[in-house]
Design a protein around this motif. Structure first.
Motif, PDB file in Angstrom:
ATOM      1  N   ARG A 292      -4.124   0.363  -1.869  1.00 51.02           N
ATOM      2  CA  ARG A 292      -3.183   0.895  -2.859  1.00 51.02           C
ATOM      3  C   ARG A 292      -1.999  -0.043  -3.099  1.00 51.02           C
ATOM      4  O   ARG A 292      -1.496  -0.136  -4.209  1.00 51.02           O
ATOM      5  N   PHE A 293      -1.541  -0.741  -2.059  1.00 49.90           N
ATOM      6  CA  PHE A 293      -0.312  -1.525  -2.160  1.00 49.90           C
ATOM      7  C   PHE A 293      -0.571  -3.024  -2.086  1.00 49.90           C
ATOM      8  O   PHE A 293      -1.449  -3.485  -1.379  1.00 49.90           O
ATOM      9  N   ASN A 294       0.255  -3.742  -2.828  1.00 48.36           N
ATOM     10  CA  ASN A 294       0.343  -5.184  -2.676  1.00 48.36           C
ATOM     11  C   ASN A 294       1.597  -5.421  -1.832  1.00 48.36           C
ATOM     12  O   ASN A 294       2.714  -5.184  -2.289  1.00 48.36           O
TER      13      ASN A 294
ATOM     14  N   GLN B  64       3.255   0.154  -6.776  1.00 51.80           N
ATOM     15  CA  GLN B  64       2.064  -0.630  -6.461  1.00 51.80           C
ATOM     16  C   GLN B  64       2.364  -1.784  -5.515  1.00 51.80           C
ATOM     17  O   GLN B  64       1.472  -2.268  -4.833  1.00 51.80           O
ATOM     18  N   SER B  65       3.610  -2.237  -5.503  1.00 52.03           N
ATOM     19  CA  SER B  65       3.991  -3.366  -4.644  1.00 52.03           C
ATOM     20  C   SER B  65       5.122  -2.951  -3.721  1.00 52.03           C
ATOM     21  O   SER B  65       6.018  -2.209  -4.115  1.00 52.03           O
TER      22      SER B  65
ATOM     23  N   ASN C 175       2.917   7.438  -7.050  1.00 49.16           N
ATOM     24  CA  ASN C 175       1.737   6.672  -7.446  1.00 49.16           C
ATOM     25  C   ASN C 175       2.084   5.444  -8.285  1.00 49.16           C
ATOM     26  O   ASN C 175       1.298   4.504  -8.362  1.00 49.16           O
ATOM     27  N   GLU C 176       3.252   5.457  -8.937  1.00 46.97           N
ATOM     28  CA  GLU C 176       3.648   4.322  -9.776  1.00 46.97           C
ATOM     29  C   GLU C 176       3.960   3.078  -8.945  1.00 46.97           C
ATOM     30  O   GLU C 176       3.924   1.964  -9.449  1.00 46.97           O
TER      31      GLU C 176
END
Length: 109
Positions: free
Chosen positions: A89-91, A39-40, A36-37
């Motif tokens: 959720r993701f960049n 993000q990209s 979960n940490e």
């Protein structure tokens, strides 16, 4: 009338007998868990040749068109990016440069 129907049935079977069937075995990609940490995600193309001549020679020997490999790679990255962009959720970022083929065993932990 029965002769025409019989002729059509025979013609149908004759035409389908000429066709070949092709079967393809595919594998399902493995399910992976991303913490979960994260993000990209950066998509990096690691397919650059050490020398450009290698790609040209490979294309000549295999009968591929000019830049077919690169077009396929770009289509794959575009599809992957579009699939990941669906999730909020993701960049997702595509790296602008290519990395030459090498052993980066310590690159990803």
């Amino acid at each position: 009338m029965k002769k025409i129907q019989f002729s059509l049935i025979v013609l149908t079977f004759a035409c389908t007998a000429c066709m070949r069937s092709v079967s393809i075995n595919t594998l399902r990609p493995a399910d992976i868990h991303i913490p979960n940490e994260v993000q990209s995600i950066v998509l990096v193309d690691r397919t650059a040749y050490e020398k450009d001549a290698i790609g040209i020679v490979e294309g000549i020997l295999t009968g591929e068109g000019i830049n077919e490999d690169q077009d396929g790679i770009m289509a794959m990255f575009s599809s992957l990016k579009n699939s990941l962009d669906i999730s909020p959720r993701f960049n997702v970022v595509m790296a602008s440069e290519k990395i030459k083929r090498a052993n980066y065993s310590g690159f990803i932990s």
